[in-house]
Write a protein that holds these residues in place. Structure first.
Motif, PDB file in Angstrom:
ATOM      1  N   LEU A  22     113.923  12.804  86.901  1.00 25.76           N
ATOM      2  CA  LEU A  22     114.517  13.087  85.600  1.00 25.76           C
ATOM      3  C   LEU A  22     115.529  14.217  85.754  1.00 25.76           C
ATOM      4  O   LEU A  22     115.185  15.316  86.193  1.00 25.76           O
ATOM      5  CB  LEU A  22     113.430  13.481  84.599  1.00 25.76           C
ATOM      6  N   ILE A  23     116.792  13.917  85.406  1.00 25.05           N
ATOM      7  CA  ILE A  23     117.877  14.890  85.495  1.00 25.05           C
ATOM      8  C   ILE A  23     118.233  15.350  84.093  1.00 25.05           C
ATOM      9  O   ILE A  23     118.512  14.536  83.206  1.00 25.05           O
ATOM     10  CB  ILE A  23     119.119  14.269  86.163  1.00 25.05           C
ATOM     11  N   ALA A  24     118.223  16.663  83.881  1.00 29.73           N
ATOM     12  CA  ALA A  24     118.642  17.238  82.600  1.00 29.73           C
ATOM     13  C   ALA A  24     119.824  18.162  82.865  1.00 29.73           C
ATOM     14  O   ALA A  24     119.658  19.213  83.500  1.00 29.73           O
ATOM     15  CB  ALA A  24     117.511  17.988  81.922  1.00 29.73           C
ATOM     16  N   ASN A  25     121.001  17.737  82.415  1.00 28.41           N
ATOM     17  CA  ASN A  25     122.234  18.477  82.668  1.00 28.41           C
ATOM     18  C   ASN A  25     122.455  18.651  84.169  1.00 28.41           C
ATOM     19  O   ASN A  25     122.593  17.671  84.874  1.00 28.41           O
ATOM     20  CB  ASN A  25     122.225  19.800  81.911  1.00 28.41           C
ATOM     21  N   GLU A  26     122.426  19.868  84.689  1.00 31.65           N
ATOM     22  CA  GLU A  26     122.750  20.088  86.105  1.00 31.65           C
ATOM     23  C   GLU A  26     121.524  20.137  87.010  1.00 31.65           C
ATOM     24  O   GLU A  26     121.665  20.245  88.225  1.00 31.65           O
ATOM     25  CB  GLU A  26     123.530  21.400  86.271  1.00 31.65           C
ATOM     26  N   LYS A  27     120.319  20.056  86.448  1.00 35.94           N
ATOM     27  CA  LYS A  27     119.113  20.322  87.216  1.00 35.94           C
ATOM     28  C   LYS A  27     118.196  19.107  87.313  1.00 35.94           C
ATOM     29  O   LYS A  27     118.227  18.201  86.467  1.00 35.94           O
ATOM     30  CB  LYS A  27     118.335  21.478  86.570  1.00 35.94           C
ATOM     31  N   ILE A  28     117.355  19.110  88.348  1.00 41.19           N
ATOM     32  CA  ILE A  28     116.246  18.165  88.430  1.00 41.19           C
ATOM     33  C   ILE A  28     115.126  18.729  87.561  1.00 41.19           C
ATOM     34  O   ILE A  28     114.563  19.783  87.869  1.00 41.19           O
ATOM     35  CB  ILE A  28     115.773  17.978  89.879  1.00 41.19           C
ATOM     36  N   GLU A  29     114.835  18.042  86.463  1.00 38.23           N
ATOM     37  CA  GLU A  29     113.834  18.532  85.524  1.00 38.23           C
ATOM     38  C   GLU A  29     112.428  18.159  85.967  1.00 38.23           C
ATOM     39  O   GLU A  29     111.514  18.979  85.916  1.00 38.23           O
ATOM     40  CB  GLU A  29     114.113  17.965  84.129  1.00 38.23           C
ATOM     41  N   ARG A  30     112.268  16.906  86.410  1.00 41.28           N
ATOM     42  CA  ARG A  30     110.932  16.432  86.795  1.00 41.28           C
ATOM     43  C   ARG A  30     111.069  15.410  87.926  1.00 41.28           C
ATOM     44  O   ARG A  30     112.054  14.675  88.010  1.00 41.28           O
ATOM     45  CB  ARG A  30     110.227  15.752  85.620  1.00 41.28           C
ATOM     46  N   ILE A  31     110.046  15.370  88.788  1.00 44.71           N
ATOM     47  CA  ILE A  31     109.855  14.280  89.745  1.00 44.71           C
ATOM     48  C   ILE A  31     108.434  13.799  89.534  1.00 44.71           C
ATOM     49  O   ILE A  31     107.475  14.521  89.821  1.00 44.71           O
ATOM     50  CB  ILE A  31     110.081  14.740  91.195  1.00 44.71           C
ATOM     51  N   ASP A  32     108.308  12.590  88.998  1.00 42.87           N
ATOM     52  CA  ASP A  32     107.003  12.102  88.535  1.00 42.87           C
ATOM     53  C   ASP A  32     106.718  10.696  89.069  1.00 42.87           C
ATOM     54  O   ASP A  32     107.619  10.011  89.577  1.00 42.87           O
ATOM     55  CB  ASP A  32     106.976  12.062  87.005  1.00 42.87           C
ATOM     56  N   PRO A  33     105.449  10.254  88.950  1.00 41.58           N
ATOM     57  CA  PRO A  33     105.125   8.873  89.294  1.00 41.58           C
ATOM     58  C   PRO A  33     105.982   7.899  88.497  1.00 41.58           C
ATOM     59  O   PRO A  33     106.393   8.174  87.363  1.00 41.58           O
ATOM     60  CB  PRO A  33     103.640   8.750  88.920  1.00 41.58           C
ATOM     61  N   VAL A  34     106.254   6.750  89.092  1.00 42.18           N
ATOM     62  CA  VAL A  34     107.111   5.739  88.472  1.00 42.18           C
ATOM     63  C   VAL A  34     106.546   5.311  87.128  1.00 42.18           C
ATOM     64  O   VAL A  34     105.344   5.057  86.991  1.00 42.18           O
ATOM     65  CB  VAL A  34     107.265   4.524  89.407  1.00 42.18           C
TER      66      VAL A  34
END
Length: 373
Positions: A22-34
């Motif tokens: 999950l990308i929010a603006n310029e950052k990686i916000e979350r890396i989660d299970p599919v």
């Protein structure tokens, strides 16, 4: 803009398997299970990444962004780098530097070039200085450059073992490194001394003298072009084995090509965390021609498809390792929550298909796209 990269095989550069990013603006916000964010009503865009693999965007720590050359007269001067070429090579962060000619191309040109690349969507830093002593600078002081200019993270490329260098003494190199070390400490920067190694008689001898005669930390020095000659590479391997950083140059054809050199380093069993690769893009090649930034990606891909090097190992030389040496980690060089959203998406043949720079897509289906689309 909130973007979901759905069902992507993730190398951070360590492999963590299929995830949603999950990308929010310029950052990686979350890396989660599919599947965790698929039905989120706040998503602006969902990109199905089935069959694609994500790596951190490449970091190229040696780029002549305003061109190098000049050794063979005015007609041999090389032009500015094209940002489209940077994007298409998978590079999202680079460090610009001056080379042999610091007269017709000065630090102000370099600074403007870095600012221009930042406006195009890349992350660009720069080294103060050049081949020559005394070192040219933006503020008439290497120390002040490091402390006062955000983009300056070190000095380079300082030429030794080369007929084109200013033939500095160990004392002169030590005094320069001392200023860089102090500037890095005060300015909260890496404070690296990026050293150009030519084909001269002593190889890394001058650097070894400085380390023997002073208390300067070894990790602040980054000697490059170490794969230029077999004898120099042997010296560099021993230096790395004893705790020093080494940087290989992509596109090498007369010395030891990067895939061959990396294979030798892997087979040696040494700690590889201090090994990096850079392009020397838009610089002049000693045997003729101009360095191309695409050669960086091609050589890393060659390590995987030709030499069987594990992908997480091959990509660490142009992501995590560089970021840690330049003290850009964990914002750069990794896929993790809170890091900059610099993400390269590759197909099963490790060819670049999509690229995100600070959360904006700059490459799609292997072609440059407008990041605002």
């Amino acid at each position: 803009m909130i973007t979901l990269l759905k069902d992507v095989n993730c190398f951070c550069p360590k492999h963590i398997g299929q995830k949603d990013i999950l990308i929010a603006n310029e950052k990686i916000e979350r890396i989660d299970p599919v599947g965790r964010w698929e039905n989120c009503p706040f998503l602006d865009r969902i990109i199905d990444c089935d069959g694609l693999t994500a790596f951190p965007g490449l970091i190229d720590q040696h780029v002549h962004i305003v061109g190098g050359g000049g050794e063979h007269g005015f007609a041999s001067r090389i032009g500015d780098i094209n940002p489209d070429h940077v994007f298409l090579s998978g590079v999202t962060t680079l460090v610009g530097l001056l080379g042999f000619d610091s007269c017709t191309k000065d630090p102000a040109n370099l600074f403007a070039g870095a600012k221009s690349l930042r406006q195009s969507g890349l992350t660009a830093y720069l080294y103060s200085g050049s081949y020559t002593f005394p070192m040219p600078s933006l503020t008439q002081s290497i120390l002040r450059d490091l402390i006062l200019v955000d983009e300056v993270i070190g000095v380079g490329e300082v030429a030794i073992a080369d007929h084109r260098s200013s033939q500095p003494s160990a004392l002169e190199l030590a005094e320069l490194a001392s200023a860089v070390h102090a500037g890095g400490m005060i300015g909260g920067k890496a404070g690296v001394v990026h050293i150009h190694l030519g084909e001269g008689k002593r190889g890394m001898g001058l650097l070894l003298d400085v380390l023997e005669q002073t208390d300067l930390p070894k990790e602040m020095f980054v000697p490059t072009h170490v794969n230029r000659q077999p004898k120099l590479f042997e010296q560099a391997m021993e230096y790395c084995r004893n705790g020093g950083n080494i940087d290989l140059t992509a596109g090498e054809t007369h010395g030891i090509p990067v895939p061959d050199a990396i294979e030798m380093l892997v087979d040696s069993g040494m700690d590889l965390s201090r090994v990096t690769v850079s392009s020397d893009s838009n610089g002049s090649i000693p045997t003729g021609g101009v360095g191309k930034i695409q050669e960086l990606y091609d050589d890393i891909r060659g390590c995987i498809v030709k030499k069987g090097i594990r992908p997480e190992t091959a990509f660490s030389f142009v992501t995590e390792n560089v970021a840690k040496i330049l003290k850009l980690y964990p914002e750069k060089g990794t896929l993790q929550e809170g890091a900059d959203a610099d993400i390269a998406l590759l197909d099963c043949g490790y060819r670049l298909r999509k690229l995100f720079c600070l959360g904006k897509q700059t490459v799609d289906d292997g072609h440059r796209v407008n990041s605002e689309e």
